[in-house]
Design an enzyme around this catalytic site. Structure first.
Site, PDB file in Angstrom:
ATOM      1  N   GLU A   1      27.845  39.366  39.104  1.00 29.57           N
ATOM      2  CA  GLU A   1      29.011  40.259  39.035  1.00 29.57           C
ATOM      3  C   GLU A   1      28.594  41.722  38.951  1.00 29.57           C
ATOM      4  OE1 GLU A   1      32.535  39.069  38.709  1.00 29.57           O
ATOM      5  OE2 GLU A   1      31.705  37.188  39.470  1.00 29.57           O
TER       6      GLU A   1
ATOM      7  N   HIS B   1      33.695  39.822  31.722  1.00 26.78           N
ATOM      8  CA  HIS B   1      32.473  40.584  32.028  1.00 26.78           C
ATOM      9  C   HIS B   1      31.995  41.226  30.721  1.00 26.78           C
ATOM     10  CE1 HIS B   1      34.102  41.301  36.349  1.00 26.78           C
ATOM     11  NE2 HIS B   1      33.133  40.396  36.410  1.00 26.78           N
TER      12      HIS B   1
ATOM     13  N   CYS C   1      35.369  49.677  34.704  1.00 28.07           N
ATOM     14  CA  CYS C   1      35.391  48.779  35.876  1.00 28.07           C
ATOM     15  C   CYS C   1      35.464  49.585  37.164  1.00 28.07           C
ATOM     16  CB  CYS C   1      36.618  47.877  35.862  1.00 28.07           C
ATOM     17  SG  CYS C   1      36.751  46.803  34.458  1.00 28.07           S
TER      18      CYS C   1
HETATM   19  O1  SUG Z   1      37.271  40.555  38.971  1.00 25.40           O
HETATM   20  N1  SUG Z   1      40.601  41.636  38.699  1.00 25.40           N
HETATM   21  C1  SUG Z   1      39.197  41.936  38.624  1.00 25.40           C
HETATM   22  C2  SUG Z   1      38.933  42.938  37.519  1.00 25.40           C
HETATM   23  C3  SUG Z   1      37.515  43.405  37.543  1.00 25.40           C
HETATM   24  C4  SUG Z   1      37.165  44.193  36.323  1.00 25.40           C
HETATM   25  N2  SUG Z   1      35.830  44.643  36.401  1.00 25.40           N
HETATM   26  C5  SUG Z   1      34.998  44.815  35.372  1.00 25.40           C
HETATM   27  N3  SUG Z   1      35.253  44.341  34.170  1.00 25.40           N
HETATM   28  N4  SUG Z   1      33.900  45.424  35.580  1.00 25.40           N
HETATM   29  C6  SUG Z   1      38.379  40.661  38.411  1.00 25.40           C
HETATM   30  O2  SUG Z   1      38.832  39.805  37.660  1.00 25.40           O
HETATM   31  C7  SUG Z   1      42.592  40.672  39.711  1.00 25.40           C
HETATM   32  C8  SUG Z   1      43.211  40.639  41.069  1.00 25.40           C
HETATM   33  C9  SUG Z   1      44.577  40.022  41.069  1.00 25.40           C
HETATM   34  O3  SUG Z   1      44.861  39.151  40.232  1.00 25.40           O
HETATM   35  O4  SUG Z   1      45.394  40.450  41.945  1.00 25.40           O
HETATM   36  C10 SUG Z   1      41.110  40.993  39.765  1.00 25.40           C
HETATM   37  O5  SUG Z   1      40.443  40.663  40.704  1.00 25.40           O
END
Ligand code: SUG
Length: 454
Positions: free
Chosen positions: A175, A251, A378
């Site tokens: 990730e 994460h 993020c």
């Molecule tokens: O991968 N949300 C992302 C959020 C990423 C956050 N990144 C970090 N913590 N670095 C994920 O879960 C949700 C998309 C949706 O439900 O439409 C999403 O992909």
């Protein structure tokens, strides 16, 4: 040792930003599933954060979004005919699949790649490995375009080394920078890289979460450390607390953040947090051949519960040394949800007035991204760059007043005010998205990074 600076490359929110409920284990994504989204507001909230950090003297870059819907993936999965027909058939037969192929999730560039600065790597180049994001289907289709965008941004091969993403298997679930933190005394000196994983893929006996997926494997982190040519003494691998993952910490950057010689983290972040700090301290001392100042701020559960940490995204903050600050001082960039949470806000006031190095709290409204589980940290990929490397990046991707104005205007002319689930069946959205990205590739001078341009 060369002087170096930390640059933040934020992901530009794409024109199809929507709430698809696609990320099991990410509580905000599930909670806001099928809510109406506001793409124009979303991209502008992100741009305002970039501009504010640029105004404070930070080196701020921007990374282009992906082209969505991903028609290649839909075709690969058996939808055929004209582009409009592909979208129409997918909307009728597999709306969940269409939503996944429409996600603007590449905005969260902390998941774009893992980056090791040249001061740490054997060949003294900055190394990038795009994250395979294999755990979530909608994200597993990002890495090829991400690789091209990174190469178009960091093009000079004397300075930048680009690897392929790891094999697309849960065994190597990766990730990116969301599970990677670099500690150092000054940015230009060698540092210690902390890789945090959720499970050991090749060890069935090892502990892992019971409810939600562990997205990062130890084996993936080890492979990246090898690819980047990091010395073993400069690398630490630590396991996330499985209970934290089960509480919605998908994460590590949802529960810990580090910068320079400061580690700011929740008491329940790691399987063995005290040991992680001992290892960090020992590795840093060994690297420099003498005892090094390190700061560890462990936030107790009694002050901020795991639930409050997850809901407020306190730890998904950017810990920055601002040019106007005295050496050793830092600012914390937090989402406004921290201000709205009484326990978290009280904690932050105490922190600010304590002797800890964090003495400024900067609050941003990022609600559009937050509602999908993406906070300030993020939205950005950190890249430490020395002076020569700064000269070698694509200058069109660096935020200044002009680029900010241009991107705000660009978003005004290309983005919708609102998107709901049924809008994804509208073939005009494809054309609007392509027009927007065509113009963007000119603005950011990216060449042909998108499949539809190739
Ligand atoms: O991968 N949300 C992302 C959020 C990423 C956050 N990144 C970090 N913590 N670095 C994920 O879960 C949700 C998309 C949706 O439900 O439409 C999403 O992909």
């Amino acid at each position: 040792m060369m002087t170096a600076q930390e640059a933040n490359f934020d992901g530009l929110v794409g024109p199809t930003h929507n709430y698809g409920g696609l990320s099991y284990g990410n509580v905000a994504s599930s909670r806001n599933s099928a809510r109406a989204s506001q793409p124009k507001l979303a991209v502008q909230q992100g741009l305002q954060k970039m501009k504010a950090l640029h105004d404070m003297g930070m080196l701020q870059g921007v990374l282009a979004p992906q082209s969505r819907p991903d028609l290649n993936t839909l075709r690969q999965l058996g939808f055929s005919g004209s582009d409009n027909r592909v979208i129409d058939m997918a909307a009728k037969r597999e709306p969940a699949l269409l939503a996944a192929c429409y996600s603007a999730s590449s905005m969260w560039t902390a998941n774009a790649a893992t980056v090791s600065p040249s001061a740490d790597t054997q060949d003294q180049r900055v190394h990038f490995t795009p994250a395979n994001l294999v755990n979530r289907f909608h994200r597993s289709i990002e890495h090829q375009t991400t690789g091209r965008i990174l190469q178009a941004t960091f093009a000079h091969e004397d300075h930048f080394a680009h690897h392929q993403a790891l094999p697309s298997s849960d065994h190597f679930g990766d990730e990116g920078a969301a599970n990677h933190t670099r500690f150092c005394q000054t940015y230009g000196e060698a540092g210690i890289e902390l890789f945090v994983y959720g499970q050991q893929a090749f060890n069935a006996q090892a502990s892992k979460p019971g409810k939600y997926p562990a997205r990062q494997s130890l084996e993936a982190s080890q492979a990246i450390a090898r690819l980047h040519g990091l010395a073993t003494e400069q690398v630490i691998f630590a396991q996330q607390n499985p209970a934290a993952i089960d509480a919605g910490v998908f994460h590590n950057d949802v529960i810990a953040v580090g910068n320079g010689n400061l580690h700011f983290y929740h008491e329940q972040a790691f399987l063995n947090g005290d040991q992680v700090n001992d290892q960090l301290q020992a590795a840093m001392d060994k690297l420099h051949g003498a005892a090094q100042p390190m700061h560890f701020i462990k936030v107790p559960t009694t002050a901020v519960s795991l639930a409050d940490a997850v809901n407020s995204y306190l730890f998904n903050s950017q810990l920055l040394h601002l040019p106007a600050q005295q050496p050793g001082h830092m600012a914390l960039v937090v989402p406004q949800e921290c201000q709205q949470n009484a326990a978290v806000w009280a904690y932050l006031q105490t922190l600010k007035h304590s002797t800890a190095p964090i003495d400024e709290i900067l609050v941003f409204d990022l609600k559009q991204s937050m509602s999908n589980g993406g906070g300030p940290a993020c939205l950005r990929l950190r890249v430490v760059l020395n002076a020569a490397e700064q000269q070698a990046i694509n200058p069109a991707c660096i935020i200044n007043d002009d680029l900010y104005q241009r991107l705000m205007q660009w978003s005004e002319s290309h983005y919708r005010e609102q998107l709901i689930e049924t809008d994804l069946a509208d073939p005009n959205l494809l054309n609007e998205s392509r027009c927007a990205l065509d113009e963007l590739t000119q603005i950011l001078q990216l060449g042909s990074v998108y499949d539809f341009q190739r």
